[in-house]
Design a protein around this motif. Structure first.
Motif, PDB file in Angstrom:
ATOM      1  N   VAL A  35      39.438  -4.178 -28.765  1.00 36.34           N
ATOM      2  CA  VAL A  35      38.209  -3.612 -28.209  1.00 36.34           C
ATOM      3  C   VAL A  35      38.339  -3.438 -26.696  1.00 36.34           C
ATOM      4  O   VAL A  35      37.895  -2.424 -26.129  1.00 36.34           O
ATOM      5  CB  VAL A  35      36.996  -4.509 -28.555  1.00 36.34           C
ATOM      6  N   SER A  36      38.943  -4.422 -26.052  1.00 37.45           N
ATOM      7  CA  SER A  36      39.133  -4.363 -24.598  1.00 37.45           C
ATOM      8  C   SER A  36      39.983  -3.159 -24.204  1.00 37.45           C
ATOM      9  O   SER A  36      39.635  -2.409 -23.269  1.00 37.45           O
ATOM     10  CB  SER A  36      39.792  -5.651 -24.107  1.00 37.45           C
ATOM     11  N   LEU A  37      41.090  -2.927 -24.899  1.00 38.33           N
ATOM     12  CA  LEU A  37      41.942  -1.781 -24.611  1.00 38.33           C
ATOM     13  C   LEU A  37      41.184  -0.467 -24.810  1.00 38.33           C
ATOM     14  O   LEU A  37      41.316   0.476 -24.029  1.00 38.33           O
ATOM     15  CB  LEU A  37      43.188  -1.811 -25.500  1.00 38.33           C
ATOM     16  N   CYS A  38      40.366  -0.429 -25.860  1.00 36.01           N
ATOM     17  CA  CYS A  38      39.568   0.778 -26.132  1.00 36.01           C
ATOM     18  C   CYS A  38      38.589   1.054 -24.997  1.00 36.01           C
ATOM     19  O   CYS A  38      38.471   2.194 -24.520  1.00 36.01           O
ATOM     20  CB  CYS A  38      38.813   0.622 -27.450  1.00 36.01           C
ATOM     21  N   LEU A  39      37.883   0.026 -24.572  1.00 38.98           N
ATOM     22  CA  LEU A  39      36.911   0.214 -23.494  1.00 38.98           C
ATOM     23  C   LEU A  39      37.595   0.593 -22.183  1.00 38.98           C
ATOM     24  O   LEU A  39      37.114   1.469 -21.447  1.00 38.98           O
ATOM     25  CB  LEU A  39      36.089  -1.061 -23.297  1.00 38.98           C
ATOM     26  N   MET A  40      38.709  -0.041 -21.886  1.00 36.84           N
ATOM     27  CA  MET A  40      39.423   0.296 -20.651  1.00 36.84           C
ATOM     28  C   MET A  40      39.923   1.738 -20.683  1.00 36.84           C
ATOM     29  O   MET A  40      39.936   2.427 -19.658  1.00 36.84           O
ATOM     30  CB  MET A  40      40.587  -0.668 -20.439  1.00 36.84           C
TER      31      MET A  40
ATOM     32  N   ALA B 106      36.449   5.919 -42.109  1.00 41.35           N
ATOM     33  CA  ALA B 106      36.661   6.695 -43.340  1.00 41.35           C
ATOM     34  C   ALA B 106      36.054   8.092 -43.251  1.00 41.35           C
ATOM     35  O   ALA B 106      36.460   9.001 -43.982  1.00 41.35           O
ATOM     36  CB  ALA B 106      36.076   5.946 -44.536  1.00 41.35           C
ATOM     37  N   PHE B 107      35.074   8.266 -42.364  1.00 40.29           N
ATOM     38  CA  PHE B 107      34.381   9.552 -42.242  1.00 40.29           C
ATOM     39  C   PHE B 107      34.821  10.322 -40.986  1.00 40.29           C
ATOM     40  O   PHE B 107      34.241  11.345 -40.643  1.00 40.29           O
ATOM     41  CB  PHE B 107      32.869   9.327 -42.206  1.00 40.29           C
ATOM     42  N   ASP B 108      35.838   9.823 -40.334  1.00 44.08           N
ATOM     43  CA  ASP B 108      36.307  10.406 -39.072  1.00 44.08           C
ATOM     44  C   ASP B 108      37.233  11.582 -39.335  1.00 44.08           C
ATOM     45  O   ASP B 108      38.322  11.403 -39.895  1.00 44.08           O
ATOM     46  CB  ASP B 108      37.034   9.323 -38.266  1.00 44.08           C
ATOM     47  N   GLN B 109      36.814  12.766 -38.935  1.00 47.46           N
ATOM     48  CA  GLN B 109      37.608  13.973 -39.165  1.00 47.46           C
ATOM     49  C   GLN B 109      38.444  14.375 -37.956  1.00 47.46           C
ATOM     50  O   GLN B 109      39.447  15.073 -38.101  1.00 47.46           O
ATOM     51  CB  GLN B 109      36.685  15.137 -39.547  1.00 47.46           C
ATOM     52  N   GLY B 110      38.045  13.956 -36.765  1.00 50.61           N
ATOM     53  CA  GLY B 110      38.714  14.430 -35.558  1.00 50.61           C
ATOM     54  C   GLY B 110      39.356  13.367 -34.696  1.00 50.61           C
ATOM     55  O   GLY B 110      39.749  13.629 -33.560  1.00 50.61           O
ATOM     56  N   GLY B 111      39.474  12.144 -35.200  1.00 48.03           N
ATOM     57  CA  GLY B 111      40.099  11.077 -34.412  1.00 48.03           C
ATOM     58  C   GLY B 111      39.201  10.504 -33.346  1.00 48.03           C
ATOM     59  O   GLY B 111      39.692   9.907 -32.371  1.00 48.03           O
ATOM     60  N   ASN B 112      37.877  10.619 -33.524  1.00 52.00           N
ATOM     61  CA  ASN B 112      36.921  10.151 -32.514  1.00 52.00           C
ATOM     62  C   ASN B 112      36.561   8.674 -32.682  1.00 52.00           C
ATOM     63  O   ASN B 112      35.943   8.087 -31.803  1.00 52.00           O
ATOM     64  CB  ASN B 112      35.644  11.006 -32.579  1.00 52.00           C
ATOM     65  N   VAL B 113      36.942   8.076 -33.827  1.00 53.86           N
ATOM     66  CA  VAL B 113      36.628   6.674 -34.100  1.00 53.86           C
ATOM     67  C   VAL B 113      37.856   5.814 -33.838  1.00 53.86           C
ATOM     68  O   VAL B 113      38.948   6.092 -34.337  1.00 53.86           O
ATOM     69  CB  VAL B 113      36.164   6.481 -35.560  1.00 53.86           C
ATOM     70  N   LEU B 114      37.672   4.765 -33.055  1.00 57.99           N
ATOM     71  CA  LEU B 114      38.739   3.806 -32.779  1.00 57.99           C
ATOM     72  C   LEU B 114      38.436   2.555 -33.597  1.00 57.99           C
ATOM     73  O   LEU B 114      37.516   1.794 -33.280  1.00 57.99           O
ATOM     74  CB  LEU B 114      38.815   3.469 -31.291  1.00 57.99           C
ATOM     75  N   TRP B 115      39.177   2.365 -34.682  1.00 60.90           N
ATOM     76  CA  TRP B 115      38.901   1.296 -35.646  1.00 60.90           C
ATOM     77  C   TRP B 115      39.697   0.046 -35.298  1.00 60.90           C
ATOM     78  O   TRP B 115      40.922   0.079 -35.218  1.00 60.90           O
ATOM     79  CB  TRP B 115      39.254   1.779 -37.051  1.00 60.90           C
ATOM     80  N   CYS B 116      39.000  -1.076 -35.063  1.00 60.28           N
ATOM     81  CA  CYS B 116      39.633  -2.323 -34.646  1.00 60.28           C
ATOM     82  C   CYS B 116      39.470  -3.396 -35.720  1.00 60.28           C
ATOM     83  O   CYS B 116      38.432  -3.478 -36.380  1.00 60.28           O
ATOM     84  CB  CYS B 116      39.012  -2.839 -33.348  1.00 60.28           C
ATOM     85  N   GLY B 117      40.479  -4.234 -35.865  1.00 56.15           N
ATOM     86  CA  GLY B 117      40.392  -5.325 -36.827  1.00 56.15           C
ATOM     87  C   GLY B 117      41.337  -6.450 -36.459  1.00 56.15           C
ATOM     88  O   GLY B 117      42.102  -6.365 -35.492  1.00 56.15           O
ATOM     89  N   SER B 118      41.301  -7.533 -37.255  1.00 51.93           N
ATOM     90  CA  SER B 118      42.216  -8.653 -37.029  1.00 51.93           C
ATOM     91  C   SER B 118      42.115  -9.611 -38.212  1.00 51.93           C
ATOM     92  O   SER B 118      41.293  -9.428 -39.114  1.00 51.93           O
ATOM     93  CB  SER B 118      41.877  -9.392 -35.731  1.00 51.93           C
ATOM     94  N   VAL B 119      42.952 -10.650 -38.182  1.00 51.87           N
ATOM     95  CA  VAL B 119      42.871 -11.702 -39.198  1.00 51.87           C
ATOM     96  C   VAL B 119      42.221 -12.958 -38.624  1.00 51.87           C
ATOM     97  O   VAL B 119      42.269 -14.022 -39.239  1.00 51.87           O
ATOM     98  CB  VAL B 119      44.266 -12.042 -39.769  1.00 51.87           C
ATOM     99  N   SER B 120      41.594 -12.843 -37.469  1.00 53.57           N
ATOM    100  CA  SER B 120      41.035 -14.015 -36.792  1.00 53.57           C
ATOM    101  C   SER B 120      39.878 -14.646 -37.555  1.00 53.57           C
ATOM    102  O   SER B 120      39.630 -15.850 -37.424  1.00 53.57           O
ATOM    103  CB  SER B 120      40.572 -13.636 -35.379  1.00 53.57           C
TER     104      SER B 120
ATOM    105  N   LYS C 232      46.644   6.894 -24.772  1.00 49.43           N
ATOM    106  CA  LYS C 232      45.960   6.118 -23.733  1.00 49.43           C
ATOM    107  C   LYS C 232      46.054   4.632 -24.034  1.00 49.43           C
ATOM    108  O   LYS C 232      46.282   3.817 -23.124  1.00 49.43           O
ATOM    109  CB  LYS C 232      44.491   6.535 -23.643  1.00 49.43           C
ATOM    110  N   LEU C 233      45.875   4.275 -25.303  1.00 53.47           N
ATOM    111  CA  LEU C 233      45.942   2.859 -25.690  1.00 53.47           C
ATOM    112  C   LEU C 233      47.343   2.286 -25.490  1.00 53.47           C
ATOM    113  O   LEU C 233      47.512   1.169 -25.000  1.00 53.47           O
ATOM    114  CB  LEU C 233      45.514   2.699 -27.160  1.00 53.47           C
ATOM    115  N   LEU C 234      48.342   3.067 -25.898  1.00 54.97           N
ATOM    116  CA  LEU C 234      49.713   2.590 -25.757  1.00 54.97           C
ATOM    117  C   LEU C 234      50.081   2.369 -24.286  1.00 54.97           C
ATOM    118  O   LEU C 234      50.764   1.392 -23.944  1.00 54.97           O
ATOM    119  CB  LEU C 234      50.678   3.586 -26.394  1.00 54.97           C
ATOM    120  N   LYS C 235      49.635   3.255 -23.424  1.00 56.53           N
ATOM    121  CA  LYS C 235      49.913   3.103 -21.996  1.00 56.53           C
ATOM    122  C   LYS C 235      49.295   1.814 -21.472  1.00 56.53           C
ATOM    123  O   LYS C 235      49.935   1.057 -20.723  1.00 56.53           O
ATOM    124  CB  LYS C 235      49.376   4.307 -21.233  1.00 56.53           C
ATOM    125  N   LEU C 236      48.054   1.548 -21.870  1.00 53.48           N
ATOM    126  CA  LEU C 236      47.387   0.324 -21.413  1.00 53.48           C
ATOM    127  C   LEU C 236      48.040  -0.925 -21.988  1.00 53.48           C
ATOM    128  O   LEU C 236      48.174  -1.947 -21.305  1.00 53.48           O
ATOM    129  CB  LEU C 236      45.907   0.363 -21.796  1.00 53.48           C
TER     130      LEU C 236
END
Length: 470
Positions: free
Chosen positions: A185-190, A300-314, A334-338
């Motif tokens: 989430v932090s990477l997404c917001l940044m 699941a309803f994202d057609q244009g890549g506008n949703v950044l889906w985050c998860g974990s096993v925490s 952008k995420l990979l660069k960060l």
């Protein structure tokens, strides 16, 4: 309307009638055949509706008689009202309260109702240790080498495979691993915000999200949220001109445990895409469902890549492993660069171990057991709250996840209750932590991921007695 939407709409409609009191405990529900006739659905779809309602403990089936509204004690506890936060963006965080509560994390001498994580005795610790040893042996240079920037290939492949269960259809190359969901989430917001931008969130909202957004110089706009169905869509529509990004926990969010219906998720995704507003979706609790099927994600309803889906096993397997991921859609570069700037690489050994654990089917077996325990806990908490807590107490009705939201009558300040409870070895999460506004002072979140024991029941009784004293 698709079968999934129709099934969900019918089940939610019946659940709403039960919650509102239109249907009372003991009332007989329409038969499977009548439901088919009334809604023009198949027998399988109608049965699925009742299975879902049974899983939520809203209805009971009686052989040769049909389905009836459950008479469980929790039906006597009313739902909290839809939240009504101010329509103005704010950034006044309750730092001292948050620090005090989360300072107890890991304190084995306390009953930690305050920390939303499963207790260690519900986790497969011995099996995980074996996977760590196995990963050390199998990895190049014993796991001391850097991982590829996107993360462990085995883990990403298994996350992609599991996304089929909720309609994600992700590919391993769509994913980037992170150090837990909050890092994702932090990477997404940044990547997507600048100081002064406004982030729309549910209200109440996980404190870590609020603190993170403020630390990045963002403003927070809290939106009205229903304790069962989540974010109020009309409120989001009205807020569109004011916001730059949206951050939601649609599946079993903390602290309410609400779950957005699929049709709401679809509408939110389409609405935000239309206005070019990115959606960060934190799906950390999605695997902890009480029903018969994992809920869909907004992704699941994202057609244009506008949703950044985050998860974990925490919240499901290993909080301390800090294994998370994000499917960042069109924002991947952008995420990979960060990630390169902030961490270079993910931890090799733990990602390999988790990837192996999922690959062998051990993870799914563990999840089935964990879901049963958590749902059973929920059904034990509610009668205890009904018996021990002050008259007029309200509770949420989570359909999954680890959180139960409790609303006391006005005048009971849960910040004061925390100070009294901690002296008795009990830690709670006061409601004021979950907002930047002056609201929820009479509310608290309780974790239902603790092992149920006679001692735990006694702690709930103590907590109720303390609340009566305030």
């Amino acid at each position: 309307m698709s079968k999934d939407f129709l099934y969900s709409e019918i089940a939610n409609g019946i659940a709403a009638q039960i919650s509102s009191g239109v249907l009372q405990a003991g009332d007989k529900l329409p038969s499977v055949r009548l439901l088919c006739k009334e809604h023009g659905i198949s027998m399988n779809t109608a049965k699925r509706v009742f299975l879902e309602l049974e899983a939520q403990s809203l209805v009971d089936s009686k052989p040769q008689s049909g389905y009836f509204v459950s008479s469980l004690p929790y039906l006597k506890l009313p739902l909290p009202e839809v939240s009504r936060p101010s329509a103005l963006a704010t950034n006044s965080e309750p730092d001292e309260l948050i620090s005090k509560v989360y300072g107890n994390m890991g304190n084995s001498g306390l009953t930690l109702f305050s920390i939303s994580a499963p207790s260690g005795d519900l986790l497969p610790l011995a099996k995980l240790k074996k996977e760590i040893v196995h990963a050390t042996r199998e990895l190049r240079e014993g796991g001391t080498a850097y991982e590829p920037l996107q993360g462990n290939i085995k883990l990403r492949r298994m996350i992609a495979v599991r996304s089929l269960a909720w309609g994600g259809n992700l590919h391993e190359n769509d994913l980037v691993t992170t150090s837990g969901a909050m890092n994702a989430v932090s990477l997404c917001l940044m990547a997507l915000t600048k100081p002064g931008d406004t982030v729309a969130v549910e209200s109440p909202c996980y404190p870590g999200i609020l603190q993170l957004a403020i630390s990045l110089g963002c403003k927070i706009l809290e939106l009205p949220t229903h304790p069962v169905t989540g974010l109020e869509i009309e409120a989001l529509k009205q807020a569109i001109p004011k916001i730059d990004i949206c951050l939601l926990v649609p599946n079993f969010n903390t602290p309410l445990g609400s779950c957005m219906p699929d049709e709401h998720k679809k509408e939110v995704v389409e609405l935000l895409a239309k206005h070019h507003i990115p959606l960060i979706e934190d799906d950390i609790y999605g695997d902890l469902y009480f029903g018969t099927q994992r809920p869909k994600c907004c992704k699941a309803f994202d057609q244009g890549g506008n949703v950044l889906w985050c998860g974990s096993v925490s919240k499901t397997l290993a909080p301390g492993y800090r294994v998370g991921w994000v499917a960042p859609g069109k924002y991947k570069e952008k995420l990979l660069k960060l990630k390169l700037i902030h961490s270079i690489s993910s931890s090799s050994i733990v990602q390999e171990a988790v990837g192996n654990f999922v690959t062998t089917g051990k993870y799914e077996n563990h999840l089935r057991q964990l879901r049963r325990v958590i749902q059973d806990n929920y059904q034990r908490y509610i009668p205890a709250i009904a018996q021990y807590f002050p008259e007029g107490t309200k509770t949420s009705r989570p359909q999954g996840g680890l959180s139960l939201w409790v609303e006391f009558p006005k005048g009971i300040d849960t910040a004061k209750l925390y100070d009294l409870a901690i002296k008795q070895g009990i830690s709670i999460a006061p409601g004021r932590m979950f907002t930047l506004q002056d609201q929820f002072e009479n509310c608290m979140r309780l974790c239902i991921g603790l092992r149920w024991t006679n001692e735990l029941q006694f702690k709930l009784k103590q907590l109720g007695n303390l609340a009566r004293m305030i």
